[in-house]
Design a protein around this motif. Structure first.
Motif, PDB file in Angstrom:
ATOM      1  N   ILE A  87       0.662  -1.264  -0.041  1.00  0.00           N
ATOM      2  CA  ILE A  87      -0.101  -0.206  -0.068  1.00  0.00           C
ATOM      3  C   ILE A  87       0.874   1.359  -0.047  1.00  0.00           C
ATOM      4  O   ILE A  87       0.618   2.257  -0.772  1.00  0.00           O
ATOM      5  N   ILE A  88       1.926   1.137   0.758  1.00  0.00           N
ATOM      6  CA  ILE A  88       2.771   2.460   0.942  1.00  0.00           C
ATOM      7  C   ILE A  88       3.423   2.827  -0.293  1.00  0.00           C
ATOM      8  O   ILE A  88       3.371   3.877  -0.737  1.00  0.00           O
ATOM      9  N   PRO A  89       4.065   1.925  -0.830  1.00  0.00           N
ATOM     10  CA  PRO A  89       4.875   1.999  -2.199  1.00  0.00           C
ATOM     11  C   PRO A  89       3.953   2.556  -3.151  1.00  0.00           C
ATOM     12  O   PRO A  89       4.355   3.406  -4.348  1.00  0.00           O
ATOM     13  N   ARG A  90       2.858   1.905  -3.443  1.00  0.00           N
ATOM     14  CA  ARG A  90       2.089   2.333  -4.418  1.00  0.00           C
ATOM     15  C   ARG A  90       1.301   3.484  -4.300  1.00  0.00           C
ATOM     16  O   ARG A  90       0.930   4.294  -5.251  1.00  0.00           O
ATOM     17  N   ASN A  91       1.088   4.062  -3.119  1.00  0.00           N
ATOM     18  CA  ASN A  91       0.520   5.362  -2.715  1.00  0.00           C
ATOM     19  C   ASN A  91       1.315   6.194  -2.321  1.00  0.00           C
ATOM     20  O   ASN A  91       0.807   7.273  -1.595  1.00  0.00           O
ATOM     21  N   LYS A  92       2.768   6.099  -2.516  1.00  0.00           N
ATOM     22  CA  LYS A  92       3.423   7.262  -2.048  1.00  0.00           C
ATOM     23  C   LYS A  92       3.258   8.473  -2.432  1.00  0.00           C
ATOM     24  O   LYS A  92       3.331   9.517  -1.499  1.00  0.00           O
ATOM     25  N   ASP A  93       2.882   8.825  -3.599  1.00  0.00           N
ATOM     26  CA  ASP A  93       2.636  10.250  -4.220  1.00  0.00           C
ATOM     27  C   ASP A  93       1.436  10.806  -3.264  1.00  0.00           C
ATOM     28  O   ASP A  93       1.268  11.851  -3.049  1.00  0.00           O
ATOM     29  N   ARG A  94       0.308   9.843  -3.202  1.00  0.00           N
ATOM     30  CA  ARG A  94      -0.866  10.477  -2.590  1.00  0.00           C
ATOM     31  C   ARG A  94      -0.552  10.581  -1.070  1.00  0.00           C
ATOM     32  O   ARG A  94      -1.257  11.733  -0.557  1.00  0.00           O
ATOM     33  N   ILE A  95       0.325   9.742  -0.309  1.00  0.00           N
ATOM     34  CA  ILE A  95       0.715  10.000   0.894  1.00  0.00           C
ATOM     35  C   ILE A  95       1.286  11.318   0.969  1.00  0.00           C
ATOM     36  O   ILE A  95       1.092  12.318   1.917  1.00  0.00           O
ATOM     37  N   GLY A  96       2.234  11.811   0.232  1.00  0.00           N
ATOM     38  CA  GLY A  96       2.875  13.053   0.041  1.00  0.00           C
ATOM     39  C   GLY A  96       2.045  14.268   0.025  1.00  0.00           C
ATOM     40  O   GLY A  96       1.931  15.336   0.835  1.00  0.00           O
TER      41      GLY A  96
END
Length: 421
Positions: A87-96
């Protein structure tokens, strides 16, 4: 863009506890599997072993489920591309982007900053620290001193020195020296402070005349006619001129109301007025100012001024205790006491700090938000995953341990209900 490598200390501190807890959680899962196999093989020996088997079986299910959940946050379990994992690698940009929005909505809105700064008494805190620096955290003071020293030494001294010296030169060239000198001269004459200067000029003229009277004698001798030189009257004429000048200087020194002295004062008053209101005179004063600043000697003086200031700053920040023990320390302690005692001054300073913080937020808040978002987008996904896992991995392994124990207890309770009913 990838994150810079962690320092050895920063890398080892979070990694060791997380690795240890991961081994504990995995060990508990393996132990539950072994306990399940052992209980299943010996279940015929006694009915109570069924409770052990049920506990171990449910504990394995709970442990595996939490292992899957924890692993799915950071990577694909067993390397399988299962949907909704990593989840974190795939959504890295959204998390940022989410983190940037969180900062903007909760910290970087001028109204929010103003409201939070309204209850912060920065002036009083600064006053307490300056008045009693030894009562504060010594590590904080030493750390701040080392940081300032490292920054001063790390900056390009040629560029930094050039900027500082350029700024000094610009400020000096921006000074309107004509009106400044004119006002100072006018104020000095109004208060009578020019009189000692005038006395000094007269005294200097008298001593200069005494030391160079031979020049007057030679001039009179050269310009006198042959008859005057033959009769020796040229010498008498020279003595008369010298004596007359010296008597004139003595009268000017003794009489403040002497006519020549008053004429000199009129000239000084006119000069003061011209320096303040005559554009041509102001231009001449500015030209003299620029010539002085362009002189190599003045440039060397400015260079030395910067080096002395930089050296003084380095000495002060390298030894804050010594700096605080000198005149600078005494001045800072007095400032700290004033900040604590003067409520009106604290209000002014706190208002300034609040306005500065709000102004910085209004001017640079969006830039900071974009910086956070763009920086996270530029990070390498693997590095981000590894650092986040190291940061929160220990707590996540506790989730696995708790899931194993809670699952086992739930399985034990269900087996007990099934047996009793």
């Amino acid at each position: 863009m990838t994150l810079a490598p962690l320092s050895p200390i920063a890398a080892e501190r979070p990694a060791h506890p997380a690795r240890r807890m991961r081994l504990v959680a995995t060990g508990m899962l393996v132990a539950m599997a072994a306990l399940f196999l052992g209980a299943r093989a010996t279940a015929h020996l006694h009915p109570a072993i069924g409770f052990v088997q049920a506990f171990a079986e449910a504990a394995m299910v709970g442990g595996l489920a939490d292992w899957f959940a924890v692993t799915a946050l950071f990577r694909h379990p067993l390397g399988l591309p299962i949907p909704h994992t990593a989840i974190i690698p795939r959504n890295k940009d959204r998390i940022g982007d989410t983190l940037a929005l969180f900062l903007r909505d909760n910290f970087l809105i001028p109204a929010v900053v103003a409201r939070r700064m309204r209850g912060v008494d920065m002036a009083a805190a600064a006053g307490r620290f300056l008045a009693s620096p030894s009562d504060g955290d010594g590590r904080l003071r030493e750390g701040a001193s080392r940081l300032v020293a490292d920054l001063l030494e790390a900056l390009d001294q040629e560029r930094l020195g050039g900027m500082v010296k350029g700024a000094i030169g610009q400020r000096l060239r921006a000074i309107a020296v004509g009106p400044l000198i004119g006002q100072a001269l006018e104020a000095a004459m109004r208060d009578g402070r020019h009189a000692p200067v005038m006395d000094g000029i007269i005294l200097w003229a008298d001593r200069t005349l005494e030391a160079n009277d031979h020049l007057i004698r030679d001039m009179v001798h050269q310009r006198a006619g042959k008859i005057l030189r033959w009769t020796g009257l040229d010498e008498n004429l020279a003595n008369a001129i010298i004596d007359g000048l010296r008597r004139l200087l003595a009268e000017m020194a003794a009489d403040p109301g002497h006519s020549l002295r008053l004429k000199a004062e009129e000239g000084m008053a006119k000069l003061a007025s011209d320096l303040q209101f005559d554009l041509e005179m102001q231009a001449k004063a500015a030209k003299v100012r620029d010539e002085i600043l362009d002189n190599p000697a003045m440039q060397r003086w400015i260079d030395g001024l910067w080096e002395q200031a930089r050296g003084g700053l380095l000495r002060a920040v390298r030894d804050p205790g010594k700096a605080m023990a000198g005149r600078l320390g005494e001045a800072l302690r007095q400032l700290g006491g004033t900040l604590q005692e003067d409520a009106r001054l604290r209000v002014v300073i706190n208002r300034f700090v609040r306005r500065a913080a709000v102004g910085a937020t209004a001017s640079y808040g969006d830039s900071i938000v974009r910086l956070v978002s763009d920086t996270v987008r530029g990070w390498d996904a693997g590095t981000v995953t590894s650092r986040l896992e190291h940061a929160v991995g220990r707590d996540l392994q506790y989730i696995r341990i708790n899931g194993t124990l809670v699952g086992g207890l739930v399985g034990l309770a269900l087996h007990a209900v099934d047996t009793l009913l």
